[in-house]
Write a protein that holds these residues in place. Structure first.
Motif, mmCIF file in Angstrom:
data_model
loop_
_atom_site.group_PDB
_atom_site.id
_atom_site.type_symbol
_atom_site.label_atom_id
_atom_site.label_comp_id
_atom_site.label_asym_id
_atom_site.label_seq_id
_atom_site.Cartn_x
_atom_site.Cartn_y
_atom_site.Cartn_z
ATOM 1 N N GLU A 55 0.860 -1.184 0.000
ATOM 2 C CA GLU A 55 0.000 0.000 0.000
ATOM 3 C C GLU A 55 0.897 1.235 0.000
ATOM 4 O OE1 GLU A 55 -3.550 1.971 2.746
ATOM 5 O OE2 GLU A 55 -2.038 0.668 3.671
ATOM 6 N N ASP A 56 0.775 2.055 -1.018
ATOM 7 C CA ASP A 56 1.544 3.292 -1.081
ATOM 8 C C ASP A 56 0.699 4.417 -0.491
ATOM 9 O OD1 ASP A 56 3.051 5.554 -1.703
ATOM 10 O OD2 ASP A 56 3.712 4.754 -3.626
ATOM 11 N N LEU A 57 1.127 4.942 0.629
ATOM 12 C CA LEU A 57 0.381 5.994 1.314
ATOM 13 C C LEU A 57 0.677 7.383 0.762
ATOM 14 C CD1 LEU A 57 0.732 4.751 5.016
ATOM 15 C CD2 LEU A 57 -1.093 4.282 3.378
ATOM 16 N N GLY A 58 1.508 7.446 -0.283
ATOM 17 C CA GLY A 58 1.827 8.734 -0.869
ATOM 18 C C GLY A 58 2.874 9.483 -0.074
ATOM 19 N N ASP A 59 3.011 10.764 -0.372
ATOM 20 C CA ASP A 59 4.024 11.600 0.272
ATOM 21 C C ASP A 59 3.413 12.507 1.334
ATOM 22 O OD1 ASP A 59 5.968 10.544 -1.356
ATOM 23 O OD2 ASP A 59 6.026 12.255 -2.731
ATOM 24 N N ILE A 60 4.148 12.692 2.392
ATOM 25 C CA ILE A 60 3.781 13.688 3.395
ATOM 26 C C ILE A 60 4.075 15.065 2.818
ATOM 27 C CG2 ILE A 60 4.487 14.627 5.652
ATOM 28 C CD1 ILE A 60 4.776 11.675 6.546
ATOM 29 N N LYS A 61 3.150 15.987 2.995
ATOM 30 C CA LYS A 61 3.279 17.317 2.403
ATOM 31 C C LYS A 61 4.310 18.147 3.169
ATOM 32 C CE LYS A 61 -1.400 17.519 0.502
ATOM 33 N NZ LYS A 61 -2.685 18.270 0.473
ATOM 34 N N ILE A 62 5.257 18.698 2.405
ATOM 35 C CA ILE A 62 6.324 19.519 2.975
ATOM 36 C C ILE A 62 6.467 20.780 2.127
ATOM 37 C CG2 ILE A 62 8.793 19.626 3.538
ATOM 38 C CD1 ILE A 62 8.697 16.538 3.765
ATOM 39 N N LYS A 63 6.487 21.927 2.765
ATOM 40 C CA LYS A 63 6.660 23.172 2.032
ATOM 41 C C LYS A 63 8.071 23.258 1.458
ATOM 42 C CE LYS A 63 3.336 26.037 4.575
ATOM 43 N NZ LYS A 63 3.180 27.271 5.404
ATOM 44 N N ILE A 64 8.164 23.735 0.234
ATOM 45 C CA ILE A 64 9.461 23.833 -0.407
ATOM 46 C C ILE A 64 10.327 24.900 0.269
ATOM 47 C CG2 ILE A 64 8.629 23.005 -2.626
ATOM 48 C CD1 ILE A 64 8.558 25.915 -3.570
ATOM 49 N N MET A 65 11.625 24.793 0.067
ATOM 50 C CA MET A 65 12.584 25.679 0.724
ATOM 51 C C MET A 65 12.310 27.149 0.437
ATOM 52 S SD MET A 65 16.736 25.338 0.547
ATOM 53 C CE MET A 65 16.702 23.661 1.190
ATOM 54 N N GLU A 66 11.853 27.453 -0.777
ATOM 55 C CA GLU A 66 11.607 28.845 -1.154
ATOM 56 C C GLU A 66 10.478 29.484 -0.362
ATOM 57 O OE1 GLU A 66 13.994 26.939 -4.215
ATOM 58 O OE2 GLU A 66 12.146 26.343 -3.197
#
Length: 313
Positions: A55-66
């Motif tokens: 089961e691929d739970l996807g990616d945890i959302k992380i704000k980009i460095m910019e």
């Protein structure tokens, strides 16, 4: 000291993939694309071919460095690292509570702040002891006081063992999350001068590349696994792809010459699989920007398959 029960190490047939596209803990861009690179390398299909339900739970959302502020130069991007690590810790804990195997793919090695916290919480609830096998070119045992860069990906192991800034040490309400005597580092070959003091203070087992050269990788990992099977109930493997020589895996966050060769890396993971004692796994620091035709991600996916039971015959 607890004695490990055989049923604690029964392999789980259900794998939950958790992507952590983090590059805020690193001083180099690109590792945030690591989870995508591993998926492109057919990670899920490789695991399904071994008979696992994935089961691929996807990616945890992380704000980009910019979109972030550096903040304290000795703890760069601390607020976002803590915020996203909290989500990761909760996800890992939930996966383990369901009886599934968490496979965390990064992303820089600051991800271990969240993975180890979630595992430690699960172990605490179930009265299990945690052991960590840390496979890396770096010890990642700096603190805000010893770091030359301020990059948090160089701090997670020290913080997990109770050394460092309070916000990292006390993260997720467990301190320490890992006992030094239940930790083993393998493949170390690049350690900062002040970081050495932290290593001596905590005194985990450390097998440098010189030790690997002298003893052989099979003897090293067999020694670690024998010790851990007698002492802990949950073994977590934290694999930084820069533990491997950059001639084999050039696309990593912080490459260092003189690492594990192709067969040493696979034998290491195959031996872990034969033990049947790994209960969680994370793979960090794949950097597609520095890679050649995604070869490092493909190699990392192959290593994951080896750790889950893939064999030549």
């Amino acid at each position: 000291m607890p004695t490990a029960k055989n049923d604690c190490f029964m392999p789980r047939e259900n794998i939950s993939i958790i992507g952590f596209p983090m590059d805020l803990g690193s001083g180099r861009r690109g590792v945030d694309m690591g989870p995508s690179a591993l998926r492109i390398a057919n990670l899920e299909r490789r695991l399904r071919n071994l008979g696992y339900k994935v089961e691929d739970l996807g990616d945890i959302k992380i704000k980009i460095m910019e979109k972030q502020r550096v903040g304290d130069p000795k703890l760069r991007y601390l607020n976002e690292v803590l915020k996203t690590s909290l989500t990761l810790a909760r996800t890992v804990e939930k996966v383990l509570d369901k009886g599934n195997f968490p496979l965390c793919i990064g992303g820089d090695h600051s991800m271990a702040i969240g993975t180890i916290a979630g595992i430690a919480a699960h172990c605490k609830k179930n009265k299990k002891s945690l052991g960590v096998i840390w496979i890396d070119a770096h010890a990642d045992m700096n603190t805000h006081e010893t770091t030359p860069s301020g990059n948090i990906h160089g701090m997670p192991l020290a913080a997990s063992m109770g050394l460092g800034h309070p916000s990292l040490v006390n993260f997720y309400g467990i301190k320490p999350k890992l006992k030094p005597e239940h930790c083993a580092l393998i493949g170390i070959r690049s350690v900062d001068i002040e970081e050495r003091k932290n290593i001596r203070k905590l005194n985990p087992a450390v097998y440098t590349m010189s030790d690997v050269d002298k003893l052989g990788i099979h003897r090293v990992i067999s020694r670690v696994l024998k010790q851990f099977r007698q002492q802990v109930d949950h073994i977590h493997v934290s694999f930084d792809v820069d533990s491997v020589d950059p001639s084999i895996a050039p696309g990593v966050g912080t490459p260092v010459k003189g690492g594990l060769n192709y067969r040493e890396a696979h034998l290491l993971m195959e031996t872990i699989a034969e033990c049947g004692c790994m209960s969680s796994l994370e793979v960090a620091e794949v950097n597609p920007i520095l890679d050649v035709h995604n070869t490092s991600a493909v190699f990392a996916a192959e290593l994951i398959a080896s750790s889950m039971g893939q064999r030549i015959l």
